[in-house]
Design an enzyme around this catalytic site. Structure first.
Site, PDB file in Angstrom:
ATOM      1  N   SER A 140      -7.249   6.790  -9.277  1.00 25.07           N
ATOM      2  CA  SER A 140      -7.334   7.867 -10.254  1.00 25.07           C
ATOM      3  C   SER A 140      -8.014   9.039  -9.555  1.00 25.07           C
ATOM      4  O   SER A 140      -7.615   9.416  -8.458  1.00 25.07           O
ATOM      5  CB  SER A 140      -8.093   7.410 -11.505  1.00 25.07           C
TER       6      SER A 140
ATOM      7  N   ASP B 249      10.354   7.911  -1.080  1.00 25.34           N
ATOM      8  CA  ASP B 249       9.604   8.454  -2.210  1.00 25.34           C
ATOM      9  C   ASP B 249       9.267   7.313  -3.156  1.00 25.34           C
ATOM     10  O   ASP B 249      10.159   6.661  -3.708  1.00 25.34           O
ATOM     11  CB  ASP B 249      10.462   9.504  -2.909  1.00 25.34           C
TER      12      ASP B 249
ATOM     13  N   ASN C  89      -5.182  14.951   4.071  1.00 28.34           N
ATOM     14  CA  ASN C  89      -4.253  16.054   4.339  1.00 28.34           C
ATOM     15  C   ASN C  89      -3.472  16.484   3.094  1.00 28.34           C
ATOM     16  O   ASN C  89      -2.489  17.204   3.196  1.00 28.34           O
ATOM     17  CB  ASN C  89      -3.280  15.671   5.462  1.00 28.34           C
TER      18      ASN C  89
ATOM     19  N   VAL D 163       0.858  -1.191   0.000  1.00 26.20           N
ATOM     20  CA  VAL D 163       0.000   0.000   0.000  1.00 26.20           C
ATOM     21  C   VAL D 163       0.891   1.236   0.000  1.00 26.20           C
ATOM     22  O   VAL D 163       1.691   1.435   0.921  1.00 26.20           O
ATOM     23  CB  VAL D 163      -0.927   0.031   1.237  1.00 26.20           C
TER      24      VAL D 163
ATOM     25  N   ARG E 186       4.952  -2.627 -12.684  1.00 25.31           N
ATOM     26  CA  ARG E 186       5.900  -3.398 -13.480  1.00 25.31           C
ATOM     27  C   ARG E 186       6.771  -4.284 -12.594  1.00 25.31           C
ATOM     28  O   ARG E 186       7.099  -5.428 -12.961  1.00 25.31           O
ATOM     29  CB  ARG E 186       6.770  -2.435 -14.287  1.00 25.31           C
TER      30      ARG E 186
ATOM     31  N   TYR F  70      -2.438  17.493 -13.017  1.00 25.83           N
ATOM     32  CA  TYR F  70      -3.150  16.472 -12.247  1.00 25.83           C
ATOM     33  C   TYR F  70      -4.200  15.785 -13.112  1.00 25.83           C
ATOM     34  O   TYR F  70      -4.307  14.559 -13.130  1.00 25.83           O
ATOM     35  CB  TYR F  70      -3.808  17.120 -11.028  1.00 25.83           C
TER      36      TYR F  70
ATOM     37  N   LYS G 230      -4.131  11.779 -14.100  1.00 25.40           N
ATOM     38  CA  LYS G 230      -5.184  10.866 -13.653  1.00 25.40           C
ATOM     39  C   LYS G 230      -5.950  10.253 -14.829  1.00 25.40           C
ATOM     40  O   LYS G 230      -6.428   9.120 -14.742  1.00 25.40           O
ATOM     41  CB  LYS G 230      -6.137  11.587 -12.695  1.00 25.40           C
TER      42      LYS G 230
END
Length: 252
Positions: free
Chosen positions: A142, A66, A192, A16, A124, A156, A160
């Site tokens: 998305s 990251d 947030n 996740v 991948r 953005y 998406k």
């Protein structure tokens, strides 16, 4: 938070992203409480520490970093081990609502790196193990902005929309190998994630539309319910679907 305890994910390992807050955190909670092993990642290590405390006694491994970096992806694969049953690509960033005439290269590149390239690379990376097992579920977040042009800035919105195309491509190419790839398209959600309006023109163009047609803000747990359904065997016959979870916004 009152996650289900049905055991839908017993014996399964699921990665996740963006798990330290918002939709990612709610998804990690739900999977762990339903018996799954969660490999959680977030760019803020303190958030992962808090998640580990919240899920004490449950099966959770964390990787700070990251998600758009190769190093983080490699660390996630190491933490997951030989078996990866599911992947929830949830981490994402906004773009200041910048329109095409104002978007700068740095914003464009960063938004695409996190929102599209990172899910592509992680997908991948997990596919070989899923294909070898003959099964795997991938869910990528998305947005309402992936369904229309009036919900966010151009970077953005474009990223998406691309997430939807990538999801359908994965479903097409790898469905015969046992892989299911689906996407959830949230509307407004209480998280947030910072979403400043950095363009006066965008404010005048998008603002009145958002004030008129956007349904009430959803809670992260409502999105987690949709994501975990798509990750689970309950949706075994669903592949290549784009599921709006937007309070009906997409019907307007």
């Amino acid at each position: 938070m009152s996650p289900s305890s049905t055991g839908r994910f017993a014996g399964k390992t699921i990665i996740v992203t963006g798990a330290g807050s918002g939709i990612g955190r709610a998804t990690a909670h739900r999977i762990a409480h339903e018996g799954g092993r969660v490999v959680a990642t977030d760019v803020v290590e303190e958030r992962l520490d808090a998640l580990t405390t919240e899920l004490a006694g449950l099966d959770v491994a964390t990787v700070a970093g990251d998600v758009s970096s190769t190093e983080t992806i490699d660390a996630l694969l190491d933490a997951a081990g030989d078996r990866i049953d599911g992947l929830a690509n949830i981490a994402g960033i906004m773009d200041g609502f910048l329109p095409p005439s104002e978007v700068d290269d740095a914003t464009w590149d960063r938004v695409f790196a996190v929102n599209l390239t990172a899910p592509m690379r992680l997908t991948r990376a997990v596919l070989p193990r899923m294909i070898e097992a003959g099964a795997g579920a991938i869910v990528t977040v998305s947005s309402e902005a992936g369904l229309r042009g009036s919900a966010a800035g151009t970077a953005y919105t474009s990223s998406k929309h691309a997430v939807i195309g990538f999801t359908k491509s994965v479903a097409f190419f790898h469905g015969p190998q046992g892989i299911r790839a689906n996407a959830v398209a949230p509307g407004a959600v209480a998280t947030n994630i910072e979403a400043p309006m950095r363009s006066a023109y965008a404010g005048s163009r998008i603002g009145p539309i958002l004030q008129t047609i956007v349904p009430p803000v959803a809670q992260a747990e409502q999105l987690a319910a949709a994501i975990t359904w798509l990750l689970s065997d309950d949706s075994a016959n669903v592949n290549g679907a784009i599921l709006p979870s937007d309070g009906g916004w997409s019907a307007i």
